[in-house]
Design an enzyme around this catalytic site. Structure first.
Site, short mmCIF file in Angstrom:
data_model
loop_
_atom_site.label_atom_id
_atom_site.label_comp_id
_atom_site.label_asym_id
_atom_site.label_seq_id
_atom_site.Cartn_x
_atom_site.Cartn_y
_atom_site.Cartn_z
N SER A 513 0.93 -1.17 0.18
CA SER A 513 0.05 -0.30 0.09
C SER A 513 0.92 1.25 -0.10
CB SER A 513 -0.99 -0.02 1.20
OG SER A 513 -2.07 0.99 1.01
N ASP A 600 -8.22 -4.67 -6.84
CA ASP A 600 -7.95 -3.87 -5.68
C ASP A 600 -8.79 -2.50 -5.92
OD1 ASP A 600 -6.87 -1.91 -4.19
OD2 ASP A 600 -4.83 -2.50 -4.33
N HIS A 632 -6.81 -5.38 -2.22
CA HIS A 632 -5.79 -4.73 -1.63
C HIS A 632 -5.21 -5.47 -0.56
CE1 HIS A 632 -3.76 -0.76 -1.16
NE2 HIS A 632 -3.88 -0.98 0.09
#
Length: 905
Positions: A513, A600, A632
């Protein structure tokens, strides 16, 4: 509302995913490596770190008779139930999902149901399900049937409240009507009956219920990014508290008096977040507590569900500190500390009377041991040991450290050193956390332990912009992606090199991330620092990241702009372009592995695709993994293990650590399935903006008043909509007005177009408190966006003239030289994103069409993005009169909703 910590531990508060990405094996062989492997402990199979735990997440039922827990079924975490006192092997299966792990669950207040959430392949569109653990299993099935309480396709459910007074009820937020905002529903658990309580037409970002399940407060983000706390009155909302975009304030829990509310706030001169009592009726605020040591923000406030009393506060410092307010609970906690010395102890689920409590003890070298504690008898019974086959004696300590960054700011961090070898000249892997508005904390970390076992020193820096260290430390990260925030990571490496701990030639970086962004920024902006890098769902282009954030983050869009940079201003766009690793890809000469989940919703697959393509096209080797059933971060253990199998081999190749060869058969089978050949990666083809001209109409619009009706459909749900369109020539221009009745209220859209060219001159949109005015002048669009009278100006450079805007769009398109195969590309204004967008219209052919207004021969025209964005709209236009007959639009921003309207007259 920020969930408080309740002693009943109703885990609904944990069902919402944080912005931060948590990074979470058969015979092992260690190849020759540069680390002193003869002194290292044995190589631990990666399955012991990242495989399914045998038992996890146990919760006791409210009556104390049953325990529900997570356990693999067909290699996938599902929910099981057993009686208290029985071995876990006696548990029976109550959910049977063979593909997607159950992320979290909780008992209903009366213990009759177990509720859980589930998405599809990582798309984060969660629905809330319920299952009766005592229900019979149907023939041919392996578990009772679970019921979907929210049944929202392409939408995301939020559990808002689980009231004590009505155990058969939950309150949920659903964004199935408008993907950006959640309406409030009351849901009857036993039947699934759903009642709409509040239609969210006021851009409310959060809802707060009191102890009697009354909707009392709401939170809203203004167009400046400020936070407003609103009192919910019978006649509307009343603002009772506010703080700026660079401050925070959130209701935690209503006081037992039913009037005041506990508030976490750092408004004004306060640097550290503190706990206060606030009266929404009078506006009076009373400070209760801030960190007694003056070091960190308030971590949590702990309340008794039985008495509604505040019983403790916690602070996440180098380690967690607890300050007890209740003598009985404090005495029990101290007893537990004596029974479990040297451990961090957390309280989990408990019975309604708070006498039987699930207790977990953990440390940096232990993922946890679960106990059942009887507060009456003081008996502590072992339930299970998490990852029991993980050799604790071979795990390492996590040590808090601090060091100075480039500008002298002190950076807190955690350092894990491999066991059995001197802390000198070690290969180092830096693991920046996700968020970035999050933080790493002391405790067991599977990734840090995994890497340390492979012989690496592991640095986890809490760079500026991390939460928990005060407002000043958080705000020091504003607009510093790739700049000072990256320096904080770089100077951590320099610190360990200067101490002799790290070998400067064997430094790697791995993150997910925001940590993935920091990985890409590290190799792009400090190309000589790292010898290997692994980016997991990391954004490579900050402009495209901000353009594609999920619609349910709409309330926070302006906060992103303030903390990251505003792409709608020239200076903001320039800054974000400079901070985007993609634009410095030519500087990268560090071996790179990129990992992505295809579904995602936060960091789109294109973010990884484009950096892979950039490196591939300059002939630089790059490795790529992409799982088609993940979002994600990877949740399926087989994908997680395959990812880390590839990552550890990759790191060992360049950093000379050790690694495990092979692994479980399903993992080794999965790895090539998610490995992508960079040669095959392509981005959706985008139109060349410079070549786009303004289309030339060959006809005039048909004047008149036209009535349309249709439906707004999302999954099984459908809601009626209607629209009256007025087309008239007025003041030397065409004026098209749409008066639309939507599920969320009425909207008015008026567009004025040039008489001959049909180019847009101005547009006004009114819906609820929102008023948008736009004026078009050649290659520029300017205007204001107001909500409740507070107008905010904007200016958009179009790069050329616009066409087919707003309510006049279909009429302008209908006047083009439509013919079989005709295709045209034109500019449009995206109001929500405040940017120019390119659209393409293509005539698919002619069709005979029947609508309520009659039978017609129609041109079928498909309208799509010329830039590869999802979504489409199909128009049917009468070949004789050029009237719009029918439209069908699919909108990803509205959670995949399909909107259909047809001409009635």
């Amino acid at each position: 509302m920020k969930p408080h910590v309740s002693l009943s531990s109703l885990l609904w508060s944990g069902l919402a995913l944080a912005l931060a990405l948590p990074l979470a094996a058969q015979g092992a062989k260690a190849p020759a490596a540069a680390v002193k492997k003869s002194q290292l402990p044995p190589l631990i199979d990666r399955d012991k770190f990242f495989g399914n735990p045998e038992i996890a997440g146990a919760q006791i039922s409210p009556d104390g008779k049953w325990i529900a827990f997570l356990k693999p079924y067909k290699e996938t975490r599902n929910i099981w139930v057993k009686k208290v006192g029985e071995p876990y092997s006696k548990g029976h299966l109550i959910t049977a999902d063979p593909k997607r792990p159950i992320p979290a669950f909780f008992w209903s207040r009366d213990g009759k149901q177990i509720l859980f959430v589930q998405d599809k392949d990582g798309d984060e569109n969660y629905n809330v399900y319920t299952v009766d653990p005592a229900a019979p299993v149907a023939a041919g099935k392996e578990a009772p049937e679970a019921r979907n309480l929210t049944a929202a396709k392409g939408a995301r459910a939020q559990i808002l409240s689980v009231p004590k007074g009505d155990p058969d009820t939950i309150y949920v937020g659903l964004n199935d009507r408008d993907a950006a905002w959640h309406d409030v529903y009351k849901v009857k658990i036993s039947t699934g009956e759903r009642t709409l309580l509040r239609k969210n037409t006021e851009r409310i970002a959060g809802w707060v219920f009191d102890k009697q399940a009354n909707l009392r407060l709401a939170l809203r983000t203004t167009d400046k990014g400020d936070t407003e706390i609103l009192r919910v009155d019978p006649d509307g909302f009343k603002k009772v508290y506010e703080c700026s975009v660079f401050e925070s304030a959130a209701p935690v829990n209503f006081h037992k008096d039913g009037k005041r509310v506990y508030l976490e706030t750092n408004k004004g001169a306060r640097n550290l977040t503190e706990l206060a009592l606030f009266d929404p009726a009078t506006g009076k605020e009373e400070k209760l507590e801030s960190d007694p040591k003056g070091r960190v923000d308030l971590g949590s406030a702990v309340f008794s569900d039985l008495t509604d009393e505040l019983i403790a506060t916690t602070y996440d410092d180098e380690r967690t500190r607890i300050y007890w307010k209740d003598k009985a609970w404090e005495a029990d906690y101290k007893l537990l500390q004596k029974k479990l010395p040297g451990r961090e102890i957390s309280l989990g689920s408990m019975t309604t009377d708070e006498q039987l409590v699930m207790v977990t003890s953990t440390s940096d070298r232990d993922p946890g041991t679960r106990y059942l504690f009887d507060r009456r008898t003081k008996k502590l019974s072992l339930e299970y040991v998490s990852r029991e086959d993980l050799p604790r004696q071979d795990l390492v300590a996590m040590r808090p450290i601090r060091y100075k960054s480039s500008d002298g700011l002190e950076i807190p961090a955690y350092l894990s050193l491999p066991k059995g070898v001197p802390a000198k000249g070690l290969p180092l892997v830096v693991v920046p956390h996700g968020g970035p508005w999050a933080r790493d904390s002391w405790g067991y970390n599977s990734l840090a332990q995994f890497l340390a076992n492979r012989g690496y020193a592991v640095l986890q820096p809490n760079f500026r912009g991390s939460t928990g260290y005060g407002k000043a430390f958080l705000n020091a990260g504003n607009k510093q992606w790739g700049d000072l925030m990256q320096d904080d990571i770089t100077w951590g490496v320099k610190h360990l090199v200067a101490q002799g701990i790290a070998d400067p030639k064997r430094v790697g970086i791995l993150g997910g991330s925001y940590g993935g962004y920091a990985t890409l920024a590290g190799v792009a902006f400090t190309p000589d620092l790292y010898a290997a890098a692994v980016s997991i769902v990391g954004p490579s282009n900050l402009l495209t990241l901000l353009e594609t954030i999920p619609p349910y983050w709409e309330a926070g869009r302006i906060v992103f702009h303030e903390r990251m940079g505003n792409p709608n201003t020239p200076e903001g766009k320039k800054q974000l372009e400079r901070q985007s690793p993609l634009n410095s890809a030519a500087k990268i000469h560090t071996p790179l592995m990129v990992i992505q989940g295809a579904n995602d919703p936060r960091v789109k697959k294109a973010e990884s695709d484009q950096i892979v393509i950039a490196l591939r096209d300059r002939g630089f080797p790059v490795e790529y993994l992409c799982a088609p059933d993940e979002g994600h971060g990877f949740q399926r253990p087989v994908n997680n293990q395959a990812m880390f199998a590839a990552a550890e081999t990759f790191l060992a190749k360049y950093l000379k650590g050790r690694y495990q060869e092979g692994g479980k058969p399903d993992v080794m089978k999965r790895l090539p399935e998610i490995t992508v050949d960079p040669k095959t990666v392509v981005l959706a083809k985008k139109a060349d903006a410079a070549s786009v001209t303004v289309p030339k109409p060959v006809a005039k619009p048909t004047a008149g008043t036209f009535t349309y009706a249709g439906a707004f459909a999302m999954g099984p749900r459908s809601m009626a909509i209607s629209m009256v369109r007025t087309v008239k020539e007025e003041g030397g221009a065409w004026v098209v007005t749409d008066a639309t009745k939507l599920p969320g209220g009425e909207a008015m859209d008026t567009t004025t177009m040039a008489l001959d060219t049909l180019a847009p001159l101005k547009r006004q949109v009114k819906q609820g408190p929102v008023v948008i005015d736009i004026a078009f002048d050649g290659a520029k669009a300017t205007g204001t966006m107001a909500m409740g009278g507070n107008a905010k100006p904007f200016s958009i450079e179009l790069g050329g003239g616009a066409y087919a805007e707003g309510s006049g769009a279909e009429d302008a398109l209908a006047c083009l030289p439509l013919a079989e195969g005709y295709t045209v590309t034109f500019r449009n204004v995206d109001i929500q994103r405040q940017k120019v967008q390119l659209k393409q219209a293509k005539v698919l052919g002619q069709e005979e069409l029947k609508v309520p207004a009659g039978a017609f021969k129609a041109w079928k025209v498909e309208l799509t993005s010329a830039e590869g964005d999802p979504g489409s709209k199909t128009l049917w236009i009468d070949t004789a009169t050029r009237k719009l007959l029918r439209t069908v639009e699919t909108s990803p921003r509205m959670g995949g909703a399909v909107v259909t309207v047809e001409l009635q007259n």
